[in-house]
Scaffold this active site. Structure first.
Site, PDB file in Angstrom:
ATOM      1  N   HIS A   6       0.901  -1.269  -0.036  1.00 18.02           N
ATOM      2  CA  HIS A   6       0.072  -0.028  -0.119  1.00 18.02           C
ATOM      3  C   HIS A   6       0.915   1.288  -0.006  1.00 18.02           C
ATOM      4  O   HIS A   6       1.995   1.190   0.643  1.00 18.02           O
ATOM      5  CB  HIS A   6      -0.995  -0.133   1.128  1.00 18.02           C
ATOM      6  CG  HIS A   6      -1.888   0.984   1.407  1.00 18.02           C
ATOM      7  ND1 HIS A   6      -1.788   2.311   1.773  1.00 18.02           N
ATOM      8  CD2 HIS A   6      -3.057   1.133   1.074  1.00 18.02           C
ATOM      9  CE1 HIS A   6      -2.832   3.099   1.629  1.00 18.02           C
ATOM     10  NE2 HIS A   6      -3.688   2.438   0.988  1.00 18.02           N
ATOM     11  N   TYR A  54     -15.271   4.305   7.089  1.00 20.51           N
ATOM     12  CA  TYR A  54     -15.559   2.717   6.776  1.00 20.51           C
ATOM     13  C   TYR A  54     -17.006   2.422   7.159  1.00 20.51           C
ATOM     14  O   TYR A  54     -17.151   1.256   7.896  1.00 20.51           O
ATOM     15  CB  TYR A  54     -14.537   1.911   7.494  1.00 20.51           C
ATOM     16  CG  TYR A  54     -13.120   1.774   6.776  1.00 20.51           C
ATOM     17  CD1 TYR A  54     -13.117   1.034   5.715  1.00 20.51           C
ATOM     18  CD2 TYR A  54     -12.291   2.665   7.125  1.00 20.51           C
ATOM     19  CE1 TYR A  54     -11.946   1.067   4.968  1.00 20.51           C
ATOM     20  CE2 TYR A  54     -11.049   2.560   6.415  1.00 20.51           C
ATOM     21  CZ  TYR A  54     -10.913   1.755   5.252  1.00 20.51           C
ATOM     22  OH  TYR A  54      -9.655   1.648   4.700  1.00 20.51           O
ATOM     23  N   HIS A 109      -7.329   0.398  -4.658  1.00 18.56           N
ATOM     24  CA  HIS A 109      -8.522   1.097  -3.707  1.00 18.56           C
ATOM     25  C   HIS A 109      -8.885   2.244  -4.626  1.00 18.56           C
ATOM     26  O   HIS A 109      -7.847   3.071  -4.981  1.00 18.56           O
ATOM     27  CB  HIS A 109      -7.698   1.772  -2.442  1.00 18.56           C
ATOM     28  CG  HIS A 109      -7.283   0.648  -1.800  1.00 18.56           C
ATOM     29  ND1 HIS A 109      -6.641   0.721  -0.474  1.00 18.56           N
ATOM     30  CD2 HIS A 109      -7.412  -0.772  -1.444  1.00 18.56           C
ATOM     31  CE1 HIS A 109      -6.481  -0.240   0.269  1.00 18.56           C
ATOM     32  NE2 HIS A 109      -6.967  -1.244  -0.310  1.00 18.56           N
ATOM     33  N   ASP A 128     -13.107   2.935  -1.541  1.00 17.41           N
ATOM     34  CA  ASP A 128     -12.185   3.264  -0.105  1.00 17.41           C
ATOM     35  C   ASP A 128     -13.071   4.366   0.584  1.00 17.41           C
ATOM     36  O   ASP A 128     -14.229   4.276   0.420  1.00 17.41           O
ATOM     37  CB  ASP A 128     -10.859   3.698  -0.566  1.00 17.41           C
ATOM     38  CG  ASP A 128      -9.764   3.379   0.547  1.00 17.41           C
ATOM     39  OD1 ASP A 128      -9.907   2.724   1.501  1.00 17.41           O
ATOM     40  OD2 ASP A 128      -8.759   3.665   0.082  1.00 17.41           O
ATOM     41  N   HIS A 129     -12.478   4.845   1.535  1.00 13.30           N
ATOM     42  CA  HIS A 129     -13.107   5.703   2.585  1.00 13.30           C
ATOM     43  C   HIS A 129     -14.302   6.320   1.916  1.00 13.30           C
ATOM     44  O   HIS A 129     -14.419   7.111   0.867  1.00 13.30           O
ATOM     45  CB  HIS A 129     -12.135   6.827   2.879  1.00 13.30           C
ATOM     46  CG  HIS A 129     -10.682   6.511   3.291  1.00 13.30           C
ATOM     47  ND1 HIS A 129      -9.783   7.148   3.660  1.00 13.30           N
ATOM     48  CD2 HIS A 129     -10.288   5.233   3.425  1.00 13.30           C
ATOM     49  CE1 HIS A 129      -8.763   6.502   3.871  1.00 13.30           C
ATOM     50  NE2 HIS A 129      -8.984   5.288   3.930  1.00 13.30           N
ATOM     51  N   CYS A 167      -3.612   2.633  -4.721  1.00 13.74           N
ATOM     52  CA  CYS A 167      -4.616   3.491  -4.005  1.00 13.74           C
ATOM     53  C   CYS A 167      -4.718   4.934  -4.759  1.00 13.74           C
ATOM     54  O   CYS A 167      -3.765   5.588  -4.476  1.00 13.74           O
ATOM     55  CB  CYS A 167      -4.201   3.546  -2.660  1.00 13.74           C
ATOM     56  SG  CYS A 167      -5.456   4.371  -1.399  1.00 13.74           S
TER      57      CYS A 167
HETATM   58  C1  DNO Z   1      -6.712   3.286   5.417  1.00 10.14           C
HETATM   59  C2  DNO Z   1      -6.171   2.152   4.476  1.00 10.14           C
HETATM   60  C3  DNO Z   1      -4.628   1.796   5.071  1.00 10.14           C
HETATM   61  C4  DNO Z   1      -4.165   0.507   4.631  1.00 10.14           C
HETATM   62  C5  DNO Z   1      -2.764   0.268   5.071  1.00 10.14           C
HETATM   63  C6  DNO Z   1      -2.282  -1.211   4.335  1.00 10.14           C
HETATM   64  O1  DNO Z   1      -7.848   3.494   5.351  1.00 10.14           O
HETATM   65  O2  DNO Z   1      -5.980   2.227   3.166  1.00 10.14           O
HETATM   66  O3  DNO Z   1      -4.802   1.587   6.367  1.00 10.14           O
HETATM   67  O4  DNO Z   1      -5.063  -0.328   5.059  1.00 10.14           O
HETATM   68  O5  DNO Z   1      -1.985   0.970   4.831  1.00 10.14           O
HETATM   69  O6  DNO Z   1      -1.357  -1.779   5.085  1.00 10.14           O
END
Ligand code: DNO
Length: 358
Positions: A207, A331, A272, A317-318, A245
């Protein structure tokens, strides 16, 4: 491409598997053993239990996010050997249980950073936000305390209280620690994992650092296309790949997301996809997934992933906190479900456009 949702496990998540099961097009979850400390071996029985729980709900585990990396590995201390052995054992146990994707990060001390967990937007939704000025004015302990108070009773990944208890010592260890040293420790770690990844067909997907620049003076390395391609070359094995991401690489406006996707063809194992709205270069908030709500072109991002033949899991994602939901910031269920439906819609359109004339 497989649309998935992140799920933190029934003891930690406000969202249930049966809710996830009702999101159109989502059959896979990205999950973790959230109670595991970095460096601890994940036992087969624990993994199996998690898998059975997910499968009983009519879903499957599409990947793990994250198996966290012990600090001694990042620092390259002599004890790293023991922790690398533990990591390898965890991979073996995951492989034996039929899990083939592991997302992780190599950020020193803590994971992603935001300065606000619930910034109120015009429409009343709340979102995560980042302002460099706030970081420059704060000490890390203060930031941690304010984050903890805004978590709706949940624990933010990467900011677990046990980790934060030793934050001062952790910072001291990184004094004068260069990016190059961190990078070579990452390469060392990955080289040690590759044989077992080959044996069990496990894809490691790093990531990116979020945001994509040093925070509180800590070195950060997974920030742009050059560093990513460098890592893929240094450990030139198909199992060494990337979690692409958009919301992390995209924090740096100099990063061209679509170009980076093309440059990483064949090595993006997980994606992501989310959107950001910028107020100035280092000040942004997390928008709805819809292109028009932020600064990223989600159609072009999905098209780039389609064009390189990406066939791994994607997750929205978020999400924003909307409709009165109380959940871990970023989340909740509602906005991520909207995100999944929107991204699935884009993908369907892109796919059909390439097949049909009318
Ligand atoms: C946040 C996530 C990160 C991700 C880590 C992977 O929302 O994208 O916490 O899970 O960096 O290790």
């Amino acid at each position: 491409m497989e649309m998935t949702l992140r799920w933190y496990g029934s003891a930690h998540d406000t969202v249930t598997l049966s809710q996830i099961r009702q999101i159109p097009g989502v059959k896979g979850v990205i999950t973790t053993l959230y109670n595991k400390a970095p460096g601890e071996v994940w036992q087969r029985e624990e993994i199996r239990k998690l898998k059975e729980e997910v499968e009983a709900a009519g879903l499957h585990i599409a990947g793990i996010e994250s198996v966290n990396v012990h600090e001694s590995i990042k620092l390259g201390k002599p004890e790293r050997e023991e922790y690398i052995d533990n990591y390898v054992q965890t991979l073996i146990n995951l492989g034996e249980e039929g899990i083939h994707l592991v997302c992780y990060n190599f950020m020193p001390v803590f994971d992603w950073t935001r300065t606000e967990m619930a910034k109120v937007r015009e429409d009343g939704a709340t979102v995560l936000a980042y302002t460099q000025k706030k970081i420059d004015e704060l000490i890390p302990e203060r930031l941690f305390a304010s984050i903890r108070d805004d978590m709706n009773g949940t624990v933010m990944p990467g900011w677990e209280p046990e980790r934060m208890a030793n934050i001062k010592e952790a910072f001291l260890e990184y004094e004068g620690f260069s990016k190059e040293r961190l990078f070579s420790n990452l390469v060392y770690f990955l080289r040690a994992l590759m044989p077992v990844c080959g044996r069990y067909n496990i894809n490691m997907a790093i990531h990116p650092d979020d945001p994509a620049w040093p925070v509180f003076g800590l070195p950060r390395i997974m920030t742009n296309c050059d560093m990513l391609t460098r890592l893929l070359k240094e450990v030139d094995n198909e199992h060494n790949g990337i979690t692409f991401c958009t919301g992390s690489y995209g924090t740096d406006r100099a990063n061209d997301l679509c170009e980076t996707i093309h440059a990483l063809k064949g090595r993006i194992h997980f994606a992501h996809v989310r959107n950001l709205k910028f107020h100035s270069e280092r000040e942004f908030e997390e928008a709805a997934h819809l292109s028009a709500d932020g600064d990223f072109d989600m159609y072009r991002i999905m098209k780039a992933l389609y064009d390189i033949g990406f066939n791994g899991p994607i997750r929205p994602d978020h999400g924003r906190m909307i409709w009165g939901e109380k959940a871990m910031p970023g989340y909740g269920l509602y906005d991520r479900a909207l995100g999944a439906a929107y991204l699935n819609g884009l993908w369907e359109a892109i796919e059909k456009q390439s097949r049909f004339r009318y």
